[in-house]
Scaffold this motif. Structure first.
Motif, mmCIF file in Angstrom:
data_model
loop_
_atom_site.group_PDB
_atom_site.id
_atom_site.type_symbol
_atom_site.label_atom_id
_atom_site.label_comp_id
_atom_site.label_asym_id
_atom_site.label_seq_id
_atom_site.Cartn_x
_atom_site.Cartn_y
_atom_site.Cartn_z
ATOM 1 N N GLU A 140 0.827 -1.213 0.000
ATOM 2 C CA GLU A 140 0.000 0.000 0.000
ATOM 3 C C GLU A 140 0.862 1.263 0.000
ATOM 4 O O GLU A 140 0.526 2.249 -0.667
ATOM 5 C CB GLU A 140 -0.937 -0.001 1.210
ATOM 6 N N VAL A 141 1.973 1.237 0.730
ATOM 7 C CA VAL A 141 2.887 2.390 0.736
ATOM 8 C C VAL A 141 3.455 2.607 -0.665
ATOM 9 O O VAL A 141 3.473 3.733 -1.176
ATOM 10 C CB VAL A 141 4.024 2.190 1.772
ATOM 11 N N MET A 142 3.893 1.530 -1.319
ATOM 12 C CA MET A 142 4.438 1.667 -2.672
ATOM 13 C C MET A 142 3.376 2.184 -3.640
ATOM 14 O O MET A 142 3.648 3.059 -4.460
ATOM 15 C CB MET A 142 5.011 0.340 -3.165
ATOM 16 N N GLU A 143 2.175 1.645 -3.551
ATOM 17 C CA GLU A 143 1.098 2.069 -4.455
ATOM 18 C C GLU A 143 0.745 3.531 -4.236
ATOM 19 O O GLU A 143 0.572 4.293 -5.197
ATOM 20 C CB GLU A 143 -0.130 1.174 -4.255
ATOM 21 N N SER A 144 0.666 3.952 -2.985
ATOM 22 C CA SER A 144 0.387 5.364 -2.691
ATOM 23 C C SER A 144 1.516 6.265 -3.186
ATOM 24 O O SER A 144 1.268 7.364 -3.690
ATOM 25 C CB SER A 144 0.190 5.572 -1.191
ATOM 26 N N ALA A 145 2.748 5.793 -3.061
ATOM 27 C CA ALA A 145 3.894 6.572 -3.549
ATOM 28 C C ALA A 145 3.820 6.748 -5.063
ATOM 29 O O ALA A 145 4.125 7.830 -5.589
ATOM 30 C CB ALA A 145 5.208 5.905 -3.149
ATOM 31 N N VAL A 146 3.403 5.711 -5.780
ATOM 32 C CA VAL A 146 3.254 5.806 -7.239
ATOM 33 C C VAL A 146 2.186 6.842 -7.589
ATOM 34 O O VAL A 146 2.391 7.702 -8.455
ATOM 35 C CB VAL A 146 2.923 4.430 -7.866
ATOM 36 N N VAL A 147 1.051 6.782 -6.925
ATOM 37 C CA VAL A 147 -0.035 7.738 -7.179
ATOM 38 C C VAL A 147 0.466 9.162 -6.943
ATOM 39 O O VAL A 147 0.241 10.063 -7.763
ATOM 40 C CB VAL A 147 -1.266 7.434 -6.288
ATOM 41 N N GLN A 148 1.164 9.362 -5.832
ATOM 42 C CA GLN A 148 1.669 10.700 -5.506
ATOM 43 C C GLN A 148 2.757 11.152 -6.482
ATOM 44 O O GLN A 148 2.846 12.339 -6.822
ATOM 45 C CB GLN A 148 2.176 10.746 -4.071
ATOM 46 N N ALA A 149 3.575 10.230 -6.958
ATOM 47 C CA ALA A 149 4.628 10.576 -7.919
ATOM 48 C C ALA A 149 4.031 10.980 -9.273
ATOM 49 O O ALA A 149 4.490 11.939 -9.900
ATOM 50 C CB ALA A 149 5.599 9.410 -8.082
ATOM 51 N N VAL A 150 3.003 10.259 -9.731
ATOM 52 C CA VAL A 150 2.324 10.638 -10.978
ATOM 53 C C VAL A 150 1.680 12.007 -10.809
ATOM 54 O O VAL A 150 1.760 12.868 -11.693
ATOM 55 C CB VAL A 150 1.290 9.571 -11.406
ATOM 56 N N ARG A 151 1.084 12.225 -9.662
ATOM 57 C CA ARG A 151 0.471 13.531 -9.380
ATOM 58 C C ARG A 151 1.540 14.635 -9.399
ATOM 59 O O ARG A 151 1.318 15.718 -9.950
ATOM 60 C CB ARG A 151 -0.235 13.484 -8.028
ATOM 61 N N LEU A 152 2.698 14.365 -8.828
ATOM 62 C CA LEU A 152 3.783 15.353 -8.815
ATOM 63 C C LEU A 152 4.272 15.643 -10.235
ATOM 64 O O LEU A 152 4.526 16.803 -10.585
ATOM 65 C CB LEU A 152 4.935 14.873 -7.932
ATOM 66 N N LEU A 153 4.395 14.619 -11.061
ATOM 67 C CA LEU A 153 4.750 14.840 -12.468
ATOM 68 C C LEU A 153 3.735 15.768 -13.131
ATOM 69 O O LEU A 153 4.101 16.685 -13.878
ATOM 70 C CB LEU A 153 4.798 13.512 -13.230
ATOM 71 N N THR A 154 2.465 15.522 -12.865
ATOM 72 C CA THR A 154 1.389 16.307 -13.465
ATOM 73 C C THR A 154 1.452 17.766 -13.024
ATOM 74 O O THR A 154 1.251 18.680 -13.829
ATOM 75 C CB THR A 154 0.024 15.691 -13.104
ATOM 76 N N VAL A 155 1.761 17.994 -11.777
ATOM 77 C CA VAL A 155 1.879 19.362 -11.262
ATOM 78 C C VAL A 155 3.132 20.035 -11.816
ATOM 79 O O VAL A 155 3.079 21.166 -12.307
ATOM 80 C CB VAL A 155 1.903 19.355 -9.714
ATOM 81 N N ARG A 156 4.266 19.345 -11.761
ATOM 82 C CA ARG A 156 5.541 19.959 -12.170
ATOM 83 C C ARG A 156 5.615 20.209 -13.673
ATOM 84 O O ARG A 156 6.300 21.138 -14.103
ATOM 85 C CB ARG A 156 6.724 19.077 -11.745
ATOM 86 N N ILE A 157 4.917 19.434 -14.485
ATOM 87 C CA ILE A 157 5.006 19.609 -15.937
ATOM 88 C C ILE A 157 4.481 20.984 -16.356
ATOM 89 O O ILE A 157 4.892 21.516 -17.397
ATOM 90 C CB ILE A 157 4.298 18.467 -16.698
ATOM 91 N N GLU A 158 3.621 21.567 -15.550
ATOM 92 C CA GLU A 158 3.051 22.872 -15.892
ATOM 93 C C GLU A 158 4.114 23.953 -16.021
ATOM 94 O O GLU A 158 3.961 24.879 -16.801
ATOM 95 C CB GLU A 158 1.994 23.287 -14.869
ATOM 96 N N GLY A 159 5.205 23.846 -15.271
ATOM 97 C CA GLY A 159 6.243 24.867 -15.310
ATOM 98 C C GLY A 159 7.430 24.534 -16.192
ATOM 99 O O GLY A 159 8.411 25.279 -16.211
ATOM 100 N N VAL A 160 7.352 23.424 -16.922
ATOM 101 C CA VAL A 160 8.499 23.001 -17.731
ATOM 102 C C VAL A 160 8.502 23.740 -19.063
ATOM 103 O O VAL A 160 7.474 23.838 -19.734
ATOM 104 C CB VAL A 160 8.474 21.468 -17.956
ATOM 105 N N HIS A 161 9.668 24.257 -19.416
ATOM 106 C CA HIS A 161 9.840 24.977 -20.677
ATOM 107 C C HIS A 161 9.794 24.024 -21.853
ATOM 108 O O HIS A 161 9.958 22.819 -21.699
ATOM 109 C CB HIS A 161 11.158 25.739 -20.672
ATOM 110 N N ALA A 162 9.653 24.582 -23.022
ATOM 111 C CA ALA A 162 9.604 23.784 -24.263
ATOM 112 C C ALA A 162 10.830 22.897 -24.360
ATOM 113 O O ALA A 162 11.926 23.240 -23.899
ATOM 114 C CB ALA A 162 9.515 24.709 -25.471
ATOM 115 N N ALA A 163 10.639 21.772 -25.008
ATOM 116 C CA ALA A 163 11.698 20.784 -25.165
ATOM 117 C C ALA A 163 12.848 21.337 -25.996
ATOM 118 O O ALA A 163 12.713 22.295 -26.745
ATOM 119 C CB ALA A 163 11.145 19.537 -25.834
#
Length: 170
Positions: A140-163
């Protein structure tokens, strides 16, 4: 993943944004043992934006493969950030999230209780982390960590400059 609808929404948003901006995403994992790469790799058209993942458990491998500074506490914000930055460079990615922590069932050798998790992130503009205290058994800890990591990717991608322009035609 737990939080099914939210996780699916996060992954759809991540996929869409990465495709639209021609961004490359990667992950580095210790705690989650490849589960994060599996989740992210399941995103729409992941072959066009997901650079890959590195699964590194042992501290010496984190040092060798990802450039983590020797002697650091493996369950720390600093290691999570260094893992993310090392993998970002390894995969020539625009954004990386890393997972490290203690799944349990008991504390680690340094006394960190089960459920202590650090998510590191890295972009060309900098690094950062989120500290989490998750509950449940190791799975359950690993699964929750995955959910939170995907969420963090989703939040952080908003500030990423063009490739990088060399990828603009991919």
């Amino acid at each position: 993943m737990t939080d099914g609808a939210d996780s699916s929404d996060d992954l759809r948003h991540l996929s869409r944004t990465a495709l639209e901006r021609r961004l490359r995403i990667c992950v580095a994992e210790s705690l989650t043992s490849g589960r994060l790469a599996s989740a992210v790799g399941g995103g729409d058209d992941a072959g066009r934006w997901f650079g890959g993942g590195a699964v590194v458990y042992q501290s010496d491998e984190k040092e060798r493969v990802l450039g983590v500074t020797p002697g650091l506490d493996p369950c720390s914000a600093e290691v999570a950030e260094q893992m993310a930055e090392g993998a970002r460079k390894l995969f020539d990615a625009d954004l990386c999230v890393a997972t490290t922590g203690v799944g349990g069932p008991g504390p680690d050798d340094n006394g960190h209780p089960a459920g202590t998790v650090f998510l590191g992130w890295a972009t060309a503009d900098g690094v950062g982390h989120r500290a989490l205290m998750l509950s449940g058994d190791p799975a359950e800890v690993m699964e929750s960590a995955v959910v939170q990591a995907v969420r963090l990717l989703t939040v952080r991608i908003e500030g990423v400059h063009a490739a990088d322009p060399r990828r603009a035609s991919s």
